[in-house]
Scaffold this active site. Structure first.
Site, mmCIF file in Angstrom:
data_model
loop_
_atom_site.group_PDB
_atom_site.id
_atom_site.type_symbol
_atom_site.label_atom_id
_atom_site.label_comp_id
_atom_site.label_asym_id
_atom_site.label_seq_id
_atom_site.Cartn_x
_atom_site.Cartn_y
_atom_site.Cartn_z
ATOM 1 N N ARG A 291 -2.203 57.863 29.916
ATOM 2 C CA ARG A 291 -1.717 57.244 31.142
ATOM 3 C C ARG A 291 -0.755 58.166 31.875
ATOM 4 N NH1 ARG A 291 -0.325 52.390 29.386
ATOM 5 N NH2 ARG A 291 -2.269 51.423 30.065
ATOM 6 N N ALA A 292 0.026 58.946 31.122
ATOM 7 C CA ALA A 292 0.972 59.866 31.763
ATOM 8 C C ALA A 292 0.239 60.888 32.622
ATOM 9 C CB ALA A 292 1.817 60.566 30.698
#
Length: 700
Positions: A291-292
């Site tokens: 997700r980062a």
């Protein structure tokens, strides 16, 4: 207001009211302004978490954002704010082509931390159900915030059951309600913005990861900048209308720039080289999951569009990483978030020239909303932001305070064959040292007895707003208990006619779940605890209890006693990481004022009971039971312990005595307190498992 229930009209900001401080008038918060603008340019970035001390304009900036967001087109009469041509699955749909189109300002919906579940997700419309016998859905705040911003002030204080609802909505983009005979699903594409003061407690990791960007804000230290902040605030309070009019041109320019950036986002190119840069940075900071990477890529594209560029550059990646990675890097529970910007520069390299300043709109000296903070060149005062690398290096080294404490302890030869003094002689000055703590472990679950009525949590049994249904009541608040309501209506039914449900028949469910408690740690830091290097084990035990409190959403307080008195080292707070830092710096040595420690704990609990009568307390006394300060020290300690027992204080005594010949003083203290007696070696949950395995082995 056109859609949503009347109950929520004071929580929805459609247009900027005259008492809202202009977004463009805030100074000294460039990082926060940039993060909010990037979210406005590209809502897919995923929202913003704002961390900072009180009085730093966190809420002011968030509330001011709604006034500079572009207007939206919505289907006329739709309670869920559907865009024209996008009403698939809408409970008010299907929308006809001739339904009409309305223009409205972007929504900013405030979610109070004390909101009930049915106000958030929506519920059965009781007026129509009881008055007309119809099953109808009443939309909640998630419906009002669809295609807008959902703002939670003090988000770290939000109850866990509401956090779960936000997690579902943020992950799915829809709100599904299956309760009280209602089965509804509607769009809930929200941009989540939260503000918090870390001193009041940390955020659950699951919710923390749902925020796309995070910003740390603090009051400016430069006198001229602080004076300008006060000057503008006083001017606004004196004549809000005139102050708003003064900045209307800046507001309008900001609106146009955000709208232009939105229109350019889809045309911005993210090359494979820049995508590789993003992956390299995320891997270098050892973030969990992907997700980062996705958030950083979206933020970099938004930053390029905001800067007027058609392709992502290293400067865009750097600005995005500074905002998207601090709360996602791998860290221990008690480590403060932050980003090592030296490491970020190393990972990004320096193989791309910076953009031409003359063609970079962020270089306009009249524009204070550019990428000054994003490219790491400093805040509004022109000073570079401090790096956290020194702090990380100190943690990696185990902390220089702990090392000095270890070197000081070697003179006592506690574990090296010599005998360590257990107490300072009477009249002698108390010597102090600082010992490092071992790594925390999973602690045994300590619970308060009985059934409480505190805030929802994960420790002791209580009647809360979530949990299993154990009964019903005629109270005016809480989820509806339909079977009990029908039984109440049937009990007064006469004849064989149609069952009529009147408002007086309404029954609410009584739910039993878990509550959070106040865990007050009373730690003996005297010389007897320092003998044989026991203080390292004691600190490890207390850190383990703090970790357990962090995971169970408890408030914690820390009382320490040594020398001639006791001290409330940390007043009860939700921030266990502050307690951990105070504990690591805790000095030891001197005599043992056990009575004074118990008396300070008693006074602290008495005050907290007045502040929050429903929150039950659990007193954890970490000591070897010795009392050597003052005349009749043991007798005074026993008397105060009996008072605590008489007041009904739930207590646990963690026995730290480790001598070959035990005196059993901590066990006697536990008797006076009416407390559970727990040797420090049995505090770890694994000790129970090991004991069970050993018993099974002997039986075999």
């Amino acid at each position: 207001m056109r859609d949503g229930s009347n109950d929520s009209k004071n929580l929805v900001r459609q247009d900027s009211p005259p008492d809202t401080f202009p977004f463009s008038a805030v100074v000294g918060s460039d990082d926060l302004a940039l993060a909010l603008v990037l979210t406005a340019v590209s809502p897919d970035v995923g929202g913003v978490l704002v961390r900072g001390e009180k009085g730093t304009a966190k809420s002011t900036m968030v509330r001011g954002l709604a006034a500079v967001l572009p207007h939206q087109q919505v289907v006329a009469g739709c309670r869920f704010g559907c865009a024209p041509g996008d009403g698939a699955g809408c409970p008010d749909g299907p929308h006809a082509d001739d339904s009409g189109i309305d223009q409205r300002a972007a929504r900013l919906v405030e979610l109070p931390i004390g909101a009930t579940e049915d106000r958030v997700v929506g519920s059965l419309d009781l007026e129509r159900a009881l008055g007309r016998g119809e099953t109808a859905y009443q939309p909640g705040l998630l419906a009002a915030a669809n295609r807008g911003i959902l703002y939670v002030d003090e988000v770290n204080l939000l109850h866990d059951h509401l956090v779960d609802l936000l997690l579902d909505a943020a992950a799915m983009g829809r709100n599904t309600v299956e309760r009280d005979g209602v089965s509804v699903s509607h769009a809930a594409r929200i941009v989540l913005v939260g503000t918090m003061n870390p001193e009041e407690g940390e955020l659950r990791p699951q919710l923390l990861d749902r925020f796309g960007l995070t910003v740390e804000v603090a009051a400016p230290r430069e006198p001229a900048l602080r004076a300008e902040v006060v000057r503008r605030r006083l001017a606004f309070d004196g004549d809000p209308a005139a102050f708003v009019a003064r900045f209307e041109d800046d507001q309008e320019a900001l609106r146009r720039r955000i709208a232009d950036a939105r229109s350019r986002v889809a045309a911005v190119t993210l090359t494979d080289a820049m995508l590789t840069k993003i992956a390299t940075v995320c891997a270098g900071f050892e973030v969990d999951g992907l997700r980062a990477d996705i958030v950083t890529a979206r933020a970099a594209v938004a930053h390029a569009a905001w800067s007027g560029r058609t392709s992502v550059t290293v400067a865009d990646v750097r600005a995005a990483a500074r905002l998207a990675l601090p709360h996602r890097r791998r860290r221990n529970p008690f480590d403060s978030p932050g980003l090592d910007e030296d490491l970020l520069d190393q990972l990004l390299g320096d193989d791309e020239p910076e953009p031409d300043p003359e063609h970079d709109p962020d270089r306009d000296p009249g524009d204070d909303k550019g990428e000054d903070k994003g490219d790491g060149e400093g805040g509004a005062d022109g000073e570079a932001q401090p790096s956290t690398s020194d702090e990380q290096l100190q943690r990696a080294d185990g902390g220089d305070l702990g090392d000095r404490g270890d070197r000081g302890d070697r003179g006592d030869r506690g574990d090296d064959g010599g005998s360590a003094p257990t107490e300072a002689p009477a009249g002698a000055p108390a010597t102090a040292g600082v010992s490092a703590a071992d790594d925390p472990y999973r602690a045994k679950l300590l619970r308060a007895k009985g059934i409480g009525h505190g805030d929802p949590g994960r420790r002791s049994a209580a009647l809360t707003s979530t949990g299993r249904r154990v009964g019903s009541t005629s109270a005016r608040t809480g989820p509806v208990h339909l079977p009990a309501t029908i039984r109440a209506a049937a009990s007064r039914r006469q004849g064989a006619g149609r069952l009529r449900v009147l408002p007086g028949d309404l029954r609410r469910a009584v739910l039993q779940g878990r509550e959070s408690n106040l865990v007050l740690l009373c730690v003996d830091a005297s010389g007897s605890m320092a003998a044989r290097k026991r203080m390292e084990a004691v600190k490890s035990a207390v850190l383990s209890l703090l970790l357990d409190a962090y995971q169970r959403r408890d408030k914690v307080g820390l009382v320490t006693f040594r020398g001639a008195g006791a001290e409330l080292t940390l007043p009860p707070t939700g921030s266990v990481d502050i307690a951990a830092r105070r504990l690591r710096d805790l000095a030891h040595g001197g005599r043992t004022p056990l009575a004074e420690g118990l008396e300070t704990a008693y006074d602290t609990l008495r005050v907290e009971r007045l502040r929050d009568p429903n929150r039950r307390a659990l007193l954890v006394v970490v000591t070897d039971g010795r009392a050597t300060s003052g005349p009749d020290a043991l007798a005074r300690a026993a008397r105060i312990a009996s008072v605590l027992r008489h007041e009904g204080v739930e207590s646990v005594v963690v026995d730290c005595e480790s001598a070959r010949f035990r005196l059993g003083l901590a066990a006697r203290l536990a008797e006076h307190l009416g407390a559970e007696h727990l040797p420090v070696g049995e505090l770890a949950a694994s000790a129970i498992v090991d004991a069970a395995r050993a018993s099974t082995g002997r039986a075999a």
